[in-house]
Design a protein around this motif. Sequence first.
Motif, PDB file in Angstrom:
ATOM      1  N   UNK A 157      -2.623   8.239   4.954  1.00 46.38           N
ATOM      2  CA  UNK A 157      -3.128   6.872   4.838  1.00 46.38           C
ATOM      3  C   UNK A 157      -1.990   5.913   4.510  1.00 46.38           C
ATOM      4  N   UNK A 158      -1.149   6.323   3.592  1.00 40.95           N
ATOM      5  CA  UNK A 158      -0.047   5.472   3.163  1.00 40.95           C
ATOM      6  C   UNK A 158       0.927   5.229   4.314  1.00 40.95           C
ATOM      7  N   UNK A 159       1.317   6.290   4.993  1.00 38.05           N
ATOM      8  CA  UNK A 159       2.391   6.181   5.968  1.00 38.05           C
ATOM      9  C   UNK A 159       1.908   5.728   7.345  1.00 38.05           C
ATOM     10  N   UNK A 160       0.661   6.023   7.691  1.00 38.61           N
ATOM     11  CA  UNK A 160       0.185   5.698   9.034  1.00 38.61           C
ATOM     12  C   UNK A 160      -0.999   4.746   9.036  1.00 38.61           C
ATOM     13  N   UNK A 161      -1.597   4.521   7.890  1.00 35.98           N
ATOM     14  CA  UNK A 161      -2.763   3.648   7.842  1.00 35.98           C
ATOM     15  C   UNK A 161      -4.018   4.282   8.398  1.00 35.98           C
ATOM     16  N   UNK A 182       2.564   0.137   7.093  1.00 34.56           N
ATOM     17  CA  UNK A 182       2.509   1.586   7.081  1.00 34.56           C
ATOM     18  C   UNK A 182       3.781   2.098   7.730  1.00 34.56           C
ATOM     19  N   UNK A 183       4.738   2.550   6.907  1.00 28.64           N
ATOM     20  CA  UNK A 183       6.117   2.685   7.360  1.00 28.64           C
ATOM     21  C   UNK A 183       6.376   3.724   8.450  1.00 28.64           C
ATOM     22  N   UNK A 184       5.516   4.723   8.625  1.00 28.37           N
ATOM     23  CA  UNK A 184       5.835   5.737   9.627  1.00 28.37           C
ATOM     24  C   UNK A 184       5.252   5.413  10.996  1.00 28.37           C
TER      25      UNK A 184
END
Lengths: 252, 417
Positions: A157-161, A182-184
């Motif tokens: 959730x954090x990295x891809x939303x 979402x940084x990734x």
Amino acid sequence: MSDTLKSVAELFVNRFGDSVTVGSTQSGIVSLDIAVEHWLEVCRALRDEEDFSYGQLTDLCGVDYLGYGQSEWETEHASSGGFSRGVDSLGPGRFDWADRPEADQVEQRFGVVAHLLSFRHNKRLRIQCFAPDEGMPIVPSLVEIWNSANWYEREAFDLFGIVFEGHPDLRRILTDYGFTGHPFRKDFPLIGNVAVRYDSRKKRVVYEPVEIESRVLVPRVLRSDSRYNTDDVDLAVEVPAAPEQAESGEAN
Amino acid sequence: MSEIRNYTMNFGPQHPAAHGVLRLILELDGETVVRADPHIGLLHRATEKLAESKPYNQTIGYLDRLDYMSMMCNEHAYVRAIEQLLGIELPPRAQYIRTMFDELTRFSNHLLWIASCGLDLGAMSMFMYAFREREMVMDMYEAVSGARMHAGYYRPGGVYRDLPEQMTRYEETPWTKGKDLKRRNEWREGSLLDFIEAFARDVPSKIDIYETLLTENRIWKQRTVNIGVVSPERAMQMGFSGVMLRGSGIEWDLRKKQPYAMYDQVDFDVPVGVNGDCYDRYLVRVEEMRQSAGIILQCVDWLRENPGHVMLKNFKIAPPTREEMKDDMEALIHHFKLFTEGYCVPAGETYAAVEAPKGEFGCYLVSDGANKPFRLHFRAPGFAHLSGMDEMTQGHMLADAVAIISTLDLVFGEVDR
């Protein structure tokens, strides 16, 4: 090896029918693509049923398939003047936060991939499903089935939303408090968004837009190589009209 | 009578018992932990995203910095994933060298663990003893790769170079000379293999010393027995692996169950705990060190008898030697292409796991046929273990939370990635 894999693949198709498709079987791990509406029910069966008993979810992560298979370096023509050197791409290393591109609407952009492990049968399984809506990717949460999914889903959730429906505590986990984006995701710049430093005059930590320039040292190149036979094991499995429990037991 | 409320306390991120940068929000009822909420990510460097922007080989250096206490095991998972997609077979000598260095790494990791766990629970002298031995493993790393910690030694196709014929020695200084110098260089007269053998033969006696200090120590047992008990079912559910799983009584070791490198050729036992508490995990780790010493000796024997290549002779993946480049055009071209562009890995996905000292370290690799990974994900054992922290600490005292963090064997390089 391929025979065993094929019988394993057959087992899944016999049991779950249309709700799963068997993907790759590279390096001995069967990969199951599960339709998102059957995600929970198939997973529960994979954990509970004797033939499968995948007791542990070892790993879960998100994948952003934006730009899959795109090369940055195409030589379109070669003449006495040289080769065409067209770097034409919008990879994450080539833009900053202000000029980040509008992502194209890609079908099946966000995938959730999990690796399961069966202690009883000493087998691994990769399961994958795609979020139906790319704008707001939602996938049911596996926390109820395997508790270890909790933090992995928070990470995805954090990295891809990717939003996991039914997750008890879906907070950001790796990024900073109050982070945006979402940084990734492939449309998030590699250099990031904001930089943090301690300002000795203000006597506090300040956030500023990143100043480093985005650059790519080695362009992304796809070269086909005839040495590698990437053909998978033939997995054409005939689906019986009415699969019975006894049959799938035999296939094992 | 005044109202009694739970007390919320912040633990870390700068705390000697937080093993790095763990920020723990503890809800306390008196001195009893009601809820523990670990906040991680303070060491997040987006290794997986950085890897997507680099040719495959340039990422190896980042792997050392994930679990920076078991460097070569991380590299091993990553290069194995690439090798699986490329479909290449390694020379056996390279496999044996990897097995040996994996075990040396396990050894140095457990030494650091026993040192810092001892420190956390008040056994200060453990730190000095364990670091004395760990220093020798660092010297082996240095002899073989040039770097004490971040080795970058494993490469797809083998290992970077063969074991050196001459172990590094101490030179005479105004402070180290004469008899003292001779004693320090006693094991270093011969090759690296001689040094490793002398070390592995001697080390069980050193482990005896640690055990004399801890195993029957009343304070040590009071701090660890029946603390942080995990049932086998819960260990499985919470995604535990490695010692955290074996400590709870599940006999599961990837080196035995899904052997890689040369683990099916060496003889060793897998210690398993009974109660699943901190003390059992301590016992399992100590026994693992003894087993590692045995594996190392078996690898040394094989490596002495069998010289050979340590790198695949395939210039599409592994660079040619300097000498070959001097008079061979093809070799020069291969070298140039490898170091400017790298190699393309055929499209596909794979998952390669190794039994790292802390548990199952896995590498999920998606390639679309490019010279860079499309998606790389690392399954870090510490991440799963820390997620079980809340459940393990509930109902324990605050001081026990420290013992539990310790026996989880956390390194934030891999938890945060």
